[in-house]
Motif scaffolding. Structure first.
Motif, short mmCIF file in Angstrom:
data_model
loop_
_atom_site.label_atom_id
_atom_site.label_comp_id
_atom_site.label_asym_id
_atom_site.label_seq_id
_atom_site.Cartn_x
_atom_site.Cartn_y
_atom_site.Cartn_z
N ALA A 1 -22.49 -59.51 -44.47
CA ALA A 1 -21.79 -58.23 -44.29
C ALA A 1 -21.62 -57.88 -42.82
CB ALA A 1 -22.54 -57.11 -45.01
N TYR B 1 -27.51 -59.74 -53.70
CA TYR B 1 -26.42 -58.77 -53.76
C TYR B 1 -25.19 -59.25 -54.51
CZ TYR B 1 -29.27 -56.93 -49.98
OH TYR B 1 -30.32 -56.48 -49.23
N PHE C 1 -29.57 -48.86 -49.91
CA PHE C 1 -29.92 -50.04 -49.11
C PHE C 1 -30.51 -51.12 -50.00
CE2 PHE C 1 -30.75 -47.40 -44.99
CZ PHE C 1 -29.38 -47.31 -44.78
N SER C 2 -31.34 -50.69 -50.92
CA SER C 2 -32.02 -51.65 -51.80
C SER C 2 -31.02 -52.34 -52.71
CB SER C 2 -33.06 -50.90 -52.61
OG SER C 2 -33.59 -51.72 -53.61
N GLU C 3 -30.02 -51.58 -53.13
CA GLU C 3 -29.07 -52.10 -54.11
C GLU C 3 -27.99 -52.96 -53.45
OE1 GLU C 3 -26.00 -49.73 -56.86
OE2 GLU C 3 -28.06 -48.94 -56.91
N LYS C 4 -27.44 -52.48 -52.34
CA LYS C 4 -26.29 -53.15 -51.73
C LYS C 4 -26.58 -53.78 -50.38
CE LYS C 4 -22.48 -50.98 -51.83
NZ LYS C 4 -21.40 -50.03 -51.53
N GLY C 5 -27.73 -53.52 -49.84
CA GLY C 5 -28.03 -54.01 -48.49
C GLY C 5 -27.63 -52.99 -47.44
N PHE C 6 -28.30 -53.03 -46.32
CA PHE C 6 -28.08 -52.08 -45.25
C PHE C 6 -26.64 -52.11 -44.76
CE2 PHE C 6 -28.02 -51.53 -40.55
CZ PHE C 6 -28.30 -50.17 -40.50
N ALA C 7 -26.16 -53.30 -44.42
CA ALA C 7 -24.85 -53.41 -43.78
C ALA C 7 -23.72 -53.04 -44.73
CB ALA C 7 -24.64 -54.82 -43.24
N SER C 8 -23.94 -53.19 -46.01
CA SER C 8 -22.88 -52.91 -46.97
C SER C 8 -22.92 -51.48 -47.51
CB SER C 8 -22.95 -53.89 -48.14
OG SER C 8 -22.79 -55.20 -47.67
#
Lengths: 215, 215, 215, 215
Positions: C40, C132, D34-41
DNA sequence: CATGAATGAGCATTCATTCAT
DNA sequence: CATGAATGAATGCTCATTCAT
């Protein structure tokens, strides 16, 4: 700039300007920041921080950020142009307070020089912002036309009749006189700060006088 | 301002400035808006809209909004001061191209007047923003010192020796000359647009010459 | 990673992967960047720049940025788990290629260790992104269940019957075996890169065997 | 996760963490996304929407999006590794609170298992992001070296001397112990959620102990 | 009066993707 | 096939202003 000087600057028409401690700090912080970074690039939060007040406090005293600017600049415009002229000017002139155009030029130059020296940051703000705010331009024009231009013209006509000044249109003499004075002030305060003030003032006066004297 | 004029203005050192249709529109929209509202108060989305391009397109050509400003102003600074001077100046003078200081003053006045007339909005931007951007101030100082000041001084010393000019420091003569020229230009373009140009130019030249002539 | 290694990695089911020079550079740049900064946080323009191709070229080969990711990771998932197992596994085992569970463990550990050593950046990407992207998780589960888990279970049951392994559920033995192998690999490649590889491999094998041996 | 649990998690060194209603909602929304999609996303606007606050509110509490991440992860890193160890560890061990290495392993396994169960989303974020943020890696290394590794080693040396543990390097025993525990936890929370927890915990302890016991 | 948390519109900038050349 | 200019939605962040305390 202390409280008294500030209140004096912002005072118009002898209406006293009462400012609380906080309000005063706000205005002084605003002057400093606006002068340094420009109005549009200064945020109210910066002003609040520098003034040591809460952001909300600014808006208790000034409805908008622009109001804060105008509250500083508008009185300054009036006081930049008007005081010497508006109040005692006609009287002084027709009382022959000035014995020559040279005396008159010397007086304005010295007076305006001192004003800018004292209130430089405010004057800088006003020269910057006058281009973008119609209210300022309008006020400036009104003041200039009503108070400065007319009186100035009368003085010039008077000394033209007395044979001191060349037969040039008053507008031209005004323009060249002001231009030379403002040019000196800008050079001194924005470009070469180490100039020998007194000598250059005198040279400028002689330059103007040689330029407009009847020969 | 058409494409050719624009590319000519932004051109420095004969390096050709190639601009796509879109890029040209961006620059012209930027000049118009910056001039009207100031750099800080103009948003990139406004520029994009006025230029008829997508906002992203601006940033494909200029990394930042400030880069866009600098790409307009920096070449202008160089071209404002430098061309007449930097290239042919010394030669012209010592070839006695100017037979008198008056001729020289007439030439600069007419030249700079025409420049401002042609590129007024850009010149306005540059006078506004030079106060807030150190790069501009530095470039201006460098250009002025290296190209203008030194050559100017030489010319003045030359005519002082020839007995045309009064025994004033070159700095003072430069200041008063430039001040009077800039004062005329500002008056003409910012204050009274209906002035009789040619007459006022001539009056200004005579004012300067009377002011600095040896007597 | 050279062209051959790359094509081998991305090859599935003996279908040859033909990649042009440019495509290959894109994939290698993508692997490097995704591994370093995460999917990402890597922009297609960075990939293009690092690969030395135009941005558009990426999208000529891969419909979307995600397609590029999947084209790297999906074959890797298949090849991480499958090759040894999917093809020759059953045969090998029932041909008694492995004389003991220890031999088998030694073989996978050594094999997977070498694989990660060779393709570390790709493996890193896949471990990061599998959380993800459902497609990845699904493929992983499918591959793992169909090819790894079942065969692994058969092997364990075989050696349990032969009396080498303790009477624990195959699931538990699988988990503890894999866990210990993966733990070694992670420690080696992410934490203490100066480990004495061969000794730690052997210690890990002994640790696993002591843990699951029938006693 | 309720307010109390959250504040407890983010608390370090007994400094109380005071969070307004809104701030708490922001942090909880951030953890979830953040946990689900990631920080950057995860975009700040998504977080704001999920938290039911204006986007600006996030930036009133956290200077940048990354600050928000760190404010969640950094205390978690400290609390993941440190508490049990840093404070009471040495004492406990030298007071012979643990009568065997097995008791000790049982205690950490159960303790860390419970921690992850309670704070799974945060732990997931931290495992994902630790690869891309140097601050996190540095803090982790410091904490691990200073608080975990040294104490862990002392315990192992103690039980080696007592003859319970095989004559392996402490590093290897630590690696294999942690690897097995983490492997169990990952299997339980990321792969097969329907595992019989208690039985697998016990099997894992026995696996570890058989693997490292002196024989 | 003063505060400062909260707001949401607006900003400069980035990005994946498209498409004419 | 390859290019890179163009796009416009989306992003992280800022800001003037409001308002409950």
């Amino acid at each position: 700039m202390d409280r008294e000087a500030l209140e004096q600057l912002l005072q118009v028409n002898d209406q006293e300007v009462k400012m609380s401690e906080k309000q005063q700090k706000i205005v002084m912080a605003a002057i400093e920041m606006f002068s340094e970074k420009g109005f549009a690039s200064t945020s109210t939060s910066e002003i609040a921080k520098k003034a040591g007040v809460a952001e909300g406090t600014i808006f208790r005293h000034y409805k908008t950020k622009k109001d804060l600017l105008l509250s500083i600049v508008m009185p300054t415009i009036i006081n930049t142009a008007a005081p010497k002229f508006a109040k005692s000017f006609a009287k002084e002139v027709f009382d022959h307070q000035y014995e020559s155009y040279e005396d008159f030029v010397r007086e304005i130059l010295s007076n305006r020089f001192a004003f800018v020296k004292k209130y430089f940051p405010v004057v800088k703000i006003y020269f910057q912002e006058v281009f973008y705010h119609e209210e300022m331009r309008n006020l400036f024009k009104t003041i200039f036309n009503d108070h400065v231009y007319e009186k100035f013209k009368q003085i010039i006509e008077y000394f033209k009749e007395k044979g001191e000044l060349a037969d040039l249109p008053a507008e031209s003499i005004i323009r060249m006189t002001i231009t030379s004075i403002v040019g000196l002030i800008i050079t001194r305060f924005l470009i070469s700060e180490d100039m020998d003030e007194e000598q250059e003032k005198e040279r400028t006066i002689q330059f103007i006088m040689n330029g407009v004297r009847k020969r």
